[in-house]
Design a protein around this motif. Structure first.
Motif, PDB file in Angstrom:
ATOM      1  N   GLN A 198      -8.756  -2.985   9.274  1.00 28.34           N
ATOM      2  CA  GLN A 198      -8.070  -4.369   9.471  1.00 28.34           C
ATOM      3  C   GLN A 198      -8.080  -5.016  11.115  1.00 28.34           C
ATOM      4  O   GLN A 198      -8.237  -6.177  11.047  1.00 28.34           O
ATOM      5  CB  GLN A 198      -6.457  -4.111   9.145  1.00 28.34           C
ATOM      6  CG  GLN A 198      -6.581  -3.720   7.766  1.00 28.34           C
ATOM      7  CD  GLN A 198      -4.910  -3.501   7.400  1.00 28.34           C
ATOM      8  OE1 GLN A 198      -4.175  -3.020   8.001  1.00 28.34           O
ATOM      9  NE2 GLN A 198      -4.758  -4.014   6.035  1.00 28.34           N
ATOM     10  N   VAL A 208      -0.122  -1.181   9.552  1.00 31.52           N
ATOM     11  CA  VAL A 208      -0.779  -1.481   8.386  1.00 31.52           C
ATOM     12  C   VAL A 208       0.001  -2.555   7.616  1.00 31.52           C
ATOM     13  O   VAL A 208      -0.577  -3.519   6.927  1.00 31.52           O
ATOM     14  CB  VAL A 208      -0.878  -0.238   7.453  1.00 31.52           C
ATOM     15  CG1 VAL A 208      -1.052  -0.544   6.010  1.00 31.52           C
ATOM     16  CG2 VAL A 208      -1.984   0.622   8.047  1.00 31.52           C
ATOM     17  N   LYS A 218       2.265   2.894  10.324  1.00 32.19           N
ATOM     18  CA  LYS A 218       2.791   2.161   9.000  1.00 32.19           C
ATOM     19  C   LYS A 218       3.128   0.616   9.226  1.00 32.19           C
ATOM     20  O   LYS A 218       2.956  -0.267   8.494  1.00 32.19           O
ATOM     21  CB  LYS A 218       3.974   2.835   8.529  1.00 32.19           C
ATOM     22  CG  LYS A 218       5.485   2.688   9.288  1.00 32.19           C
ATOM     23  CD  LYS A 218       6.571   3.311   8.795  1.00 32.19           C
ATOM     24  CE  LYS A 218       7.730   3.236   9.820  1.00 32.19           C
ATOM     25  NZ  LYS A 218       7.460   3.922  11.030  1.00 32.19           N
ATOM     26  N   SER A 245      -1.701  -5.986   6.975  1.00 30.73           N
ATOM     27  CA  SER A 245      -1.938  -6.630   5.363  1.00 30.73           C
ATOM     28  C   SER A 245      -1.319  -7.877   5.034  1.00 30.73           C
ATOM     29  O   SER A 245      -1.929  -8.542   4.187  1.00 30.73           O
ATOM     30  CB  SER A 245      -1.238  -5.428   4.666  1.00 30.73           C
ATOM     31  OG  SER A 245      -2.025  -4.079   4.685  1.00 30.73           O
ATOM     32  N   ARG A 266      -6.634   4.412   1.529  1.00 31.49           N
ATOM     33  CA  ARG A 266      -5.189   4.646   1.522  1.00 31.49           C
ATOM     34  C   ARG A 266      -4.757   5.495   3.088  1.00 31.49           C
ATOM     35  O   ARG A 266      -3.726   5.998   3.273  1.00 31.49           O
ATOM     36  CB  ARG A 266      -4.573   5.530   0.526  1.00 31.49           C
ATOM     37  CG  ARG A 266      -4.661   4.688  -0.860  1.00 31.49           C
ATOM     38  CD  ARG A 266      -4.067   5.499  -1.975  1.00 31.49           C
ATOM     39  NE  ARG A 266      -2.791   5.935  -1.755  1.00 31.49           N
ATOM     40  CZ  ARG A 266      -1.903   6.791  -2.320  1.00 31.49           C
ATOM     41  NH1 ARG A 266      -2.959   7.481  -3.430  1.00 31.49           N
ATOM     42  NH2 ARG A 266      -0.774   7.215  -2.105  1.00 31.49           N
ATOM     43  N   SER A 300       1.055  -1.427   0.070  1.00 31.45           N
ATOM     44  CA  SER A 300       0.028  -0.064  -0.039  1.00 31.45           C
ATOM     45  C   SER A 300       0.916   1.209  -0.028  1.00 31.45           C
ATOM     46  O   SER A 300       2.004   1.222   0.470  1.00 31.45           O
ATOM     47  CB  SER A 300      -0.980  -0.006   1.227  1.00 31.45           C
ATOM     48  OG  SER A 300      -1.870  -0.928   1.280  1.00 31.45           O
ATOM     49  N   SER A 301       0.431   2.313  -0.414  1.00 34.26           N
ATOM     50  CA  SER A 301       0.937   3.558  -0.315  1.00 34.26           C
ATOM     51  C   SER A 301      -0.206   4.530   0.426  1.00 34.26           C
ATOM     52  O   SER A 301      -1.021   4.879   0.064  1.00 34.26           O
ATOM     53  CB  SER A 301       1.033   4.198  -1.811  1.00 34.26           C
ATOM     54  OG  SER A 301       2.035   3.450  -2.539  1.00 34.26           O
ATOM     55  N   ILE A 302       0.393   4.581   1.664  1.00 30.99           N
ATOM     56  CA  ILE A 302      -0.584   5.208   2.649  1.00 30.99           C
ATOM     57  C   ILE A 302      -0.394   6.668   2.977  1.00 30.99           C
ATOM     58  O   ILE A 302       0.864   7.407   2.902  1.00 30.99           O
ATOM     59  CB  ILE A 302      -0.474   4.456   4.261  1.00 30.99           C
ATOM     60  CG1 ILE A 302       0.743   4.822   4.871  1.00 30.99           C
ATOM     61  CG2 ILE A 302      -0.750   2.830   3.739  1.00 30.99           C
ATOM     62  CD1 ILE A 302       0.701   4.265   6.196  1.00 30.99           C
ATOM     63  N   MET A 333      -7.191   2.431   7.562  1.00 27.16           N
ATOM     64  CA  MET A 333      -6.410   0.840   7.269  1.00 27.16           C
ATOM     65  C   MET A 333      -6.420   0.259   8.717  1.00 27.16           C
ATOM     66  O   MET A 333      -6.940  -0.947   8.801  1.00 27.16           O
ATOM     67  CB  MET A 333      -5.413   1.269   6.375  1.00 27.16           C
ATOM     68  CG  MET A 333      -5.646   1.877   5.252  1.00 27.16           C
ATOM     69  SD  MET A 333      -4.025   2.393   4.408  1.00 27.16           S
ATOM     70  CE  MET A 333      -3.812   0.774   3.490  1.00 27.16           C
ATOM     71  N   VAL A 334      -5.921   0.878   9.537  1.00 28.58           N
ATOM     72  CA  VAL A 334      -5.593   0.038  10.999  1.00 28.58           C
ATOM     73  C   VAL A 334      -6.923  -0.372  11.558  1.00 28.58           C
ATOM     74  O   VAL A 334      -7.359  -1.220  12.014  1.00 28.58           O
ATOM     75  CB  VAL A 334      -4.839   1.233  11.905  1.00 28.58           C
ATOM     76  CG1 VAL A 334      -4.814   0.555  13.472  1.00 28.58           C
ATOM     77  CG2 VAL A 334      -3.438   1.166  11.493  1.00 28.58           C
TER      78      VAL A 334
END
Lengths: 193, 193
Positions: free
Chosen positions: B166, A163, A160, A167, B157, A103-105, B162-163
């Motif tokens: 997930q 995630v 990061k 992921s 993104r 991913s690019s977050i 996301m955290v």
């Protein structure tokens, strides 16, 4: 739809602080404090035996040592993939055999344009660790399952890192992602058999 | 072990920029650009039918609209839980029946002390949406599975989002987290039966 006038407050070693005057899509004009950042790459180092290699790094902003995946800022013009490979070797002493973008977050889009490109590294081979003088860290290896548990327990708190680990964890179980956009998750497997 | 002298560069509406002179645990002294932030709360709104309520919000830093979970900055002295409940109602028009803390994350500990407290909201009831004038967003409801797929596809993104998604997704499958710190994940279930 989105026009901005910029006033520079500070240009430093890593970040630039601007006040942007922005007209929003609803017509409202506001001043926004905007931290410009060069971007970064991070990498989840996954070994064949299912362990991940983390670092426990001193972070002034966090008031002590925190768990992270290897990561670093992009050099000017640098391909994020090259940055990920460089940081992997510098911080934990491995070279990636394979690097896949996860991913690019956006880390904090309310006040910064920072994007972190997160990769998964596999088929790693031994390289040589060489830390910068401002990097204070130790290398910690745990199973992916333990890492997920450390997230749930509040021991891993870096965005990061969470995630990336989550992921990889979810991705390992979702091989049968169908083209129609319907997920058949492993957690449904028991009922199917 | 960690002493800091601070020079203030800018104190604004939301963030403060300081240059901190820090002595690291290895004895090296460096100047660090440090963005001080009041912190924030965010919330994953999970309905009984398994859908999550997201927002598609305009973000100048991201150059357009991005998917997020409802979130907002802490008011001075505010309990993050109250902040999460407030933002849930203001942004998507729901009141939480139950709020559980998932994680308190560092968004970008290299240059900011921002912490976002991420909650899961369930047993929600209808409240009233009321947006600030600088909030431009639409409400989007998808299944939790679709949201995870949107992460994998690169459509979602935003780090906190996301955290949160997930964590909820993984957490729903890990009910049998043992007290000894050993996880028995559902993806191992088939081999056990």
């Amino acid at each position: 739809m989105n026009s901005a006038n910029t006033r520079n407050i500070y240009s430093g070693k890593i970040i630039t602080l601007n006040i942007d005057t922005v007209t929003l899509p609803n017509g409202v004009t506001i001043d926004l404090e905007m931290v410009r950042h060069p971007g970064a790459a991070a990498v989840v180092p996954l070994k064949e035996n299912g362990t991940v290699v983390l670092i426990k790094q001193f972070r002034h902003a966090a008031g002590g040592f925190i768990y992270e995946i290897p990561a670093g800022k992009l050099h000017p013009g640098e391909d994020p993939r090259d940055c990920a490979a460089r940081e992997l070797e510098e911080e934990i002493g491995y070279q990636p055999g394979k690097l896949e973008l996860l991913s690019s977050i956006f880390t904090a889009p309310g006040f910064t344009d920072e994007v972190i490109h997160i990769y998964k590294a596999t088929s790693m081979t031994k390289g040589r660790q060489h830390l910068d003088r401002d990097e204070v860290l130790e290398v910690v290896e745990v199973s992916l399952q333990e890492a997920i548990e450390m997230i749930h327990a509040g021991t891993i708190r870096d965005a990061k890192t969470m995630v990336g680990l989550q992921s990889v964890f979810i991705g390992r179980g979702t091989a049968n992602l169908s083209a129609q956009g319907t997920l058949r998750f492993w957690r449904k497997a028991p009922q199917a058999s």
